[in-house]
Design an enzyme around this catalytic site. Structure first.
Site, PDB file in Angstrom:
ATOM      1  N   TRP A 103       0.831  -1.214   0.000  1.00  0.00           N
ATOM      2  CA  TRP A 103       0.000   0.000   0.000  1.00  0.00           C
ATOM      3  C   TRP A 103       0.858   1.254   0.000  1.00  0.00           C
ATOM      4  CZ3 TRP A 103      -4.532  -0.619  -1.874  1.00  0.00           C
ATOM      5  CH2 TRP A 103      -5.190  -1.828  -1.695  1.00  0.00           C
ATOM      6  N   ASP A 173      -1.224   6.301   6.837  1.00  0.00           N
ATOM      7  CA  ASP A 173      -2.303   5.449   6.345  1.00  0.00           C
ATOM      8  C   ASP A 173      -2.526   4.379   7.408  1.00  0.00           C
ATOM      9  OD1 ASP A 173      -3.951   3.602   5.188  1.00  0.00           O
ATOM     10  OD2 ASP A 173      -2.712   3.226   3.423  1.00  0.00           O
ATOM     11  N   LYS A 197     -12.322  -2.047   7.532  1.00  0.00           N
ATOM     12  CA  LYS A 197     -11.684  -3.105   8.328  1.00  0.00           C
ATOM     13  C   LYS A 197     -12.125  -3.009   9.794  1.00  0.00           C
ATOM     14  CE  LYS A 197      -8.317  -2.437   4.887  1.00  0.00           C
ATOM     15  NZ  LYS A 197      -8.515  -3.563   4.063  1.00  0.00           N
TER      16      LYS A 197
HETATM   17  C1  LIG Z   1      -3.285  -0.141   4.344  1.00  0.00           C
HETATM   18  C2  LIG Z   1      -4.266   0.095   3.237  1.00  0.00           C
HETATM   19  N1  LIG Z   1      -4.232   1.271   2.576  1.00  0.00           N
HETATM   20  C3  LIG Z   1      -5.090   1.542   1.582  1.00  0.00           C
HETATM   21  C4  LIG Z   1      -6.029   0.623   1.172  1.00  0.00           C
HETATM   22  C5  LIG Z   1      -6.966   0.970   0.056  1.00  0.00           C
HETATM   23  O1  LIG Z   1      -8.206   1.191   0.586  1.00  0.00           O
HETATM   24  P1  LIG Z   1      -9.509   1.528  -0.290  1.00  0.00           P
HETATM   25  O2  LIG Z   1      -9.918   0.250  -0.938  1.00  0.00           O
HETATM   26  O3  LIG Z   1     -10.464   2.041   0.723  1.00  0.00           O
HETATM   27  O4  LIG Z   1      -9.132   2.552  -1.290  1.00  0.00           O
HETATM   28  C6  LIG Z   1      -6.105  -0.603   1.829  1.00  0.00           C
HETATM   29  C7  LIG Z   1      -7.134  -1.590   1.415  1.00  0.00           C
HETATM   30  O5  LIG Z   1      -7.165  -2.716   1.790  1.00  0.00           O
HETATM   31  C8  LIG Z   1      -5.204  -0.875   2.879  1.00  0.00           C
HETATM   32  O6  LIG Z   1      -5.250  -2.031   3.527  1.00  0.00           O
END
Ligand SMILES: Cc1ncc(COP(=O)(O)O)c(C=O)c1O
Length: 362
Positions: A103, A173, A197
């Site tokens: 991510w 994040d 989550k």
């Molecule tokens: C740590 C992290 N950042 C970002 C995201 C992306 O999230 P979204 O699907 O809400 O854009 C996720 C999705 O699983 C994630 O686990």
């Protein structure tokens, strides 16, 4: 329904039964008003009360100081990968990124469209198994901000401390470990998290942003990308995800009732310990992905001796009502996501299954 399913999905993920039942009870008529929360205006006093309660809930649980705004936005955590640099990183500036998993890499891709990116620390070479110690980080002079991912959901590695930017504004994040433990919000300029989550359903992104950072939003920004306008309009510049915010409010109430984040952390530590102990006791049949010090309390990742066995493991587990254990398609292996609402009995059921599987196939 065919009996109890233990849902190990990485997200959207398990929600507290109590919350789902309350939502079910109120689905047709919220608080006796005769309409569903999905059917009423976001400008109605009923919804405004829900929004205000959700904001207070987050503020109380995470101990968010007054000089931070709490926003519920759309576009997922992924839109924050873009919104942050669009607002705080211009062509002749650079931001620092700490990359400990998939991510974080994705966040960099978007930031590069706006300005310079210094990857000041990356564990890519060792396949994302660890996180840096605070002292290993050297921030760039004049960095616009430093971005890190407090829990990498796919690899299952988690920071055990809140990063200190030593003067550089810290952006985090926290999508996959928000509300799993207390954090020091004051160390951060901005914390964001997709809700799906630990906070609620998908389609809402929590953003906690310091007033000073809001001041840095450039004039003439596109409205829906403008943190200042979004804050001034209390997340209602357009129609917000009313249902999502309603569920978030119920989740906050539930967490407060059950001892808050200190209690969550204790439970999460106990659950994760059970699983990691099972991995460690397997004499190498199960191999944990993350280094011990970086092991995530939320996403427990491990490998088996072969991909065939991993497939068999996931299939047999599913047949025994242990669902969602297949690792992310990009890395394979097994991933057990055990967020706040995941019950300890489910972890114990997986541990029992793991022992049995290793005995039969080891
Ligand atoms: C740590 C992290 N950042 C970002 C995201 C992306 O999230 P979204 O699907 O809400 O854009 C996720 C999705 O699983 C994630 O686990």
């Amino acid at each position: 329904m065919t009996g109890k399913i233990y849902n190990f999905s990485a997200g959207p993920a398990v929600l507290p039964t109590e919350v789902l039942e309350k939502a079910q009870n109120e689905l047709l008529s919220l608080d006796g008003i005769g309409m569903s929360v999905m059917e009423i205006s976001h400008r109605s006093k009923h919804f405004e009360a829900i929004l205000s309660s959700a904001i207070s809930g987050i503020r109380e649980l995470l101990n968010v100081p007054k000089n931070y705004r709490i926003l519920f936005l759309q576009g997922g955590a992924s839109l924050q990968f873009s919104m942050i640099p669009i607002n705080f990183l211009s062509k002749n500036e650079a931001a620092d990124y700490v990359v400990t998993g998939t991510w974080g890499k994705k966040a960099i891709k978007e930031a590069k469209r706006c300005g310079g990116v210094n990857t000041i620390f990356s564990t890519a070479d060792t396949n994302f198994r660890s996180v840096p110690a605070q002292d290993e980080l050297r921030f760039s002079e004049n960095a616009s901000y430093v971005h890190y991912t407090s829990n990498e959901t796919i690899e299952g590695v988690e920071f055990k401390y809140d990063l200190d930017g030593r003067g550089v504004p810290v952006v985090c994040d926290a999508s996959s470990n928000i509300l799993s433990k207390p954090i020091d919000v004051e160390k951060h300029a901005l914390v964001y998290a997709g809700a799906q989550k630990n906070i609620g359903p998908s389609g809402v992104t929590l953003v906690i942003i310091h007033d000073d950072l809001i001041e840095k939003v450039p004039e003439n920004q596109h409205s829906m990308l403008d943190y200042r306008a979004l804050a001034e309009n209390n997340s209602m510049l357009n129609t917000p995800n009313t249902w999502g915010i309603y569920i978030i409010n119920l989740v906050c109430e539930h967490l407060k009732k059950h001892g808050g984040l200190a209690q969550m952390e204790k439970k999460n530590e106990e659950k994760a310990q059970l699983l990691y102990d099972a991995v460690d006791a397997s004499e190498g049949f199960y191999l944990g992905h993350a280094d011990r010090e970086a092991r995530s309390l939320m996403n427990v990742t491990f490998r088996l001796p072969s991909e065939e066995l991993e497939k068999q493991f996931a299939d047999e587990a599913t047949a025994q009502n242990l669902d969602g254990l297949k690792g992310h398609r990009s890395v394979g292996g097994i991933r057990a996501s055990i967020y706040n609402a995941f019950p300890k009995e489910g972890v114990q059921a997986l541990v029992d299954f793991m022992k049995d599987f290793a005995r039969k196939n080891g």
